[in-house]
Design a protein around this motif. Structure first.
Motif, PDB file in Angstrom:
ATOM      1  N   LYS A  59       0.827  -1.207   0.000  1.00 23.18           N
ATOM      2  CA  LYS A  59       0.000   0.000   0.000  1.00 23.18           C
ATOM      3  C   LYS A  59       0.864   1.260   0.000  1.00 23.18           C
ATOM      4  CE  LYS A  59      -3.446  -2.716   0.194  1.00 23.18           C
ATOM      5  NZ  LYS A  59      -4.334  -2.858  -0.955  1.00 23.18           N
ATOM      6  N   CYS A  60       1.917   1.248   0.820  1.00 20.85           N
ATOM      7  CA  CYS A  60       2.829   2.391   0.869  1.00 20.85           C
ATOM      8  C   CYS A  60       4.180   1.945   1.399  1.00 20.85           C
ATOM      9  CB  CYS A  60       2.266   3.531   1.708  1.00 20.85           C
ATOM     10  SG  CYS A  60       2.157   3.177   3.463  1.00 20.85           S
ATOM     11  N   VAL A  61       5.188   2.761   1.101  1.00 22.24           N
ATOM     12  CA  VAL A  61       6.553   2.546   1.573  1.00 22.24           C
ATOM     13  C   VAL A  61       6.978   3.825   2.280  1.00 22.24           C
ATOM     14  CG1 VAL A  61       8.952   2.121   0.913  1.00 22.24           C
ATOM     15  CG2 VAL A  61       7.090   0.987  -0.335  1.00 22.24           C
ATOM     16  N   ALA A  62       7.481   3.671   3.505  1.00 25.50           N
ATOM     17  CA  ALA A  62       7.935   4.832   4.275  1.00 25.50           C
ATOM     18  C   ALA A  62       9.386   4.643   4.677  1.00 25.50           C
ATOM     19  CB  ALA A  62       7.088   5.014   5.525  1.00 25.50           C
ATOM     20  N   THR A  63      10.146   5.724   4.598  1.00 27.16           N
ATOM     21  CA  THR A  63      11.487   5.751   5.160  1.00 27.16           C
ATOM     22  C   THR A  63      11.475   6.780   6.282  1.00 27.16           C
ATOM     23  OG1 THR A  63      12.204   7.345   3.489  1.00 27.16           O
ATOM     24  CG2 THR A  63      12.663   5.020   3.054  1.00 27.16           C
ATOM     25  N   THR A  64      12.021   6.391   7.406  1.00 30.38           N
ATOM     26  CA  THR A  64      12.023   7.249   8.587  1.00 30.38           C
ATOM     27  C   THR A  64      13.434   7.358   9.123  1.00 30.38           C
ATOM     28  OG1 THR A  64       9.812   6.471   9.174  1.00 30.38           O
ATOM     29  CG2 THR A  64      11.062   7.570  10.909  1.00 30.38           C
ATOM     30  N   VAL A  65      13.856   8.579   9.416  1.00 28.67           N
ATOM     31  CA  VAL A  65      15.132   8.806  10.083  1.00 28.67           C
ATOM     32  C   VAL A  65      14.807   9.115  11.543  1.00 28.67           C
ATOM     33  CG1 VAL A  65      17.214  10.233  10.215  1.00 28.67           C
ATOM     34  CG2 VAL A  65      16.172   9.736   7.987  1.00 28.67           C
ATOM     35  N   MET A  66      15.435   8.365  12.436  1.00 27.90           N
ATOM     36  CA  MET A  66      15.268   8.582  13.870  1.00 27.90           C
ATOM     37  C   MET A  66      16.629   8.933  14.443  1.00 27.90           C
ATOM     38  SD  MET A  66      12.437   5.753  14.919  1.00 27.90           S
ATOM     39  CE  MET A  66      11.840   6.787  16.264  1.00 27.90           C
ATOM     40  N   ALA A  67      16.661   9.975  15.275  1.00 27.50           N
ATOM     41  CA  ALA A  67      17.924  10.436  15.852  1.00 27.50           C
ATOM     42  C   ALA A  67      17.866  10.367  17.366  1.00 27.50           C
ATOM     43  CB  ALA A  67      18.215  11.874  15.415  1.00 27.50           C
ATOM     44  N   SER A  68      19.031  10.190  17.962  1.00 32.68           N
ATOM     45  CA  SER A  68      19.112  10.207  19.418  1.00 32.68           C
ATOM     46  C   SER A  68      18.752  11.606  19.915  1.00 32.68           C
ATOM     47  CB  SER A  68      20.515   9.828  19.875  1.00 32.68           C
ATOM     48  OG  SER A  68      21.443  10.790  19.419  1.00 32.68           O
ATOM     49  N   PHE A  69      18.199  11.651  21.120  1.00 24.15           N
ATOM     50  CA  PHE A  69      17.821  12.949  21.667  1.00 24.15           C
ATOM     51  C   PHE A  69      17.853  12.883  23.181  1.00 24.15           C
ATOM     52  CE2 PHE A  69      14.726  16.170  23.094  1.00 24.15           C
ATOM     53  CZ  PHE A  69      15.317  17.285  22.539  1.00 24.15           C
ATOM     54  N   ASP A  70      18.512  13.863  23.783  1.00 21.70           N
ATOM     55  CA  ASP A  70      18.550  14.006  25.238  1.00 21.70           C
ATOM     56  C   ASP A  70      17.705  15.216  25.598  1.00 21.70           C
ATOM     57  OD1 ASP A  70      19.073  14.500  27.897  1.00 21.70           O
ATOM     58  OD2 ASP A  70      21.245  14.382  27.705  1.00 21.70           O
ATOM     59  N   PRO A  71      16.498  15.006  26.160  1.00 24.04           N
ATOM     60  CA  PRO A  71      15.620  16.142  26.462  1.00 24.04           C
ATOM     61  C   PRO A  71      16.199  17.098  27.509  1.00 24.04           C
ATOM     62  CG  PRO A  71      14.653  14.091  27.264  1.00 24.04           C
ATOM     63  CD  PRO A  71      15.889  13.732  26.508  1.00 24.04           C
ATOM     64  N   ALA A  72      17.079  16.616  28.367  1.00 26.54           N
ATOM     65  CA  ALA A  72      17.654  17.486  29.395  1.00 26.54           C
ATOM     66  C   ALA A  72      18.590  18.525  28.796  1.00 26.54           C
ATOM     67  CB  ALA A  72      18.401  16.655  30.442  1.00 26.54           C
ATOM     68  N   THR A  73      19.286  18.147  27.717  1.00 28.16           N
ATOM     69  CA  THR A  73      20.249  19.074  27.118  1.00 28.16           C
ATOM     70  C   THR A  73      19.832  19.541  25.733  1.00 28.16           C
ATOM     71  OG1 THR A  73      21.509  17.252  26.146  1.00 28.16           O
ATOM     72  CG2 THR A  73      22.165  17.986  28.373  1.00 28.16           C
ATOM     73  N   ALA A  74      18.744  18.958  25.205  1.00 24.85           N
ATOM     74  CA  ALA A  74      18.267  19.260  23.846  1.00 24.85           C
ATOM     75  C   ALA A  74      19.379  19.055  22.818  1.00 24.85           C
ATOM     76  CB  ALA A  74      17.679  20.667  23.763  1.00 24.85           C
ATOM     77  N   THR A  75      20.156  17.980  23.017  1.00 29.36           N
ATOM     78  CA  THR A  75      21.232  17.634  22.085  1.00 29.36           C
ATOM     79  C   THR A  75      21.028  16.210  21.580  1.00 29.36           C
ATOM     80  OG1 THR A  75      22.659  16.805  23.843  1.00 29.36           O
ATOM     81  CG2 THR A  75      22.885  19.150  23.254  1.00 29.36           C
TER      82      THR A  75
END
Length: 152
Positions: free
Chosen positions: A118-134
């Motif tokens: 039905k569909c093909v999706a590509t997703t980029v997921m990145a690390s994230f530290d909410p305390a430092t927003a880095t």
């Protein structure tokens, strides 16, 4: 590799990696538009459900929202075939690339009986530290689990 029938639609690109994970999804009456097609926003909801199931399979543990250190930074979806009311659907998921701070997933919403994509999706997921927003480096245990699960 999952035993899915081959897709007959020549416009659907070949997968970037083999799929070792499948999540069956259930549609609801309100997921469909006036033409009886699955609304395009619902595909993203199905893929989010499948991500949770995939991460639990990769790590072998229930997903802990307090422990999540990744966020979606990009999603691209190409639609190939409409899904209709009453049709069986599933989402297949695989990791296609891992770098120091991010990884890529490929997901497909498919009819598991016919192989129709039905569909093909590509997703980029990145690390994230909410305390430092880095974006720190990904946890090595996580990346090794991804590599092992999807044979990267």
């Amino acid at each position: 590799m999952l035993p899915l029938p081959p897709c007959k639609n020549e416009k659907v690109p070949a997968p970037a990696n083999t799929f070792n994970h499948i999540t069956t999804v259930q549609t609801r009456f309100n997921d469909f538009d006036m033409l009886g097609h699955l609304n395009n926003s619902i595909y993203l909801q199905f893929m989010d459900l499948a991500k949770v199931s995939y991460f639990e399979a990769v790590t072998g543990a229930p997903l802990n929202l307090k422990g999540i250190g990744v966020v979606v930074v990009n999603i691209n979806v190409s639609f190939f075939s409409p899904a209709y009311f009453g049709e069986k659907l599933a989402v297949v998921t695989t990791c296609t690339k891992i770098s120091r701070r991010s990884f890529n997933l490929e997901q497909r919403v498919v009819n598991p009986e016919s192989g129709d994509v039905k569909c093909v999706a590509t997703t980029v997921m990145a690390s994230f530290d909410p305390a430092t927003a880095t974006s720190p480096e990904l946890d090595p245990e996580w990346t090794e689990a991804l590599r092992r699960f999807d044979n990267l």
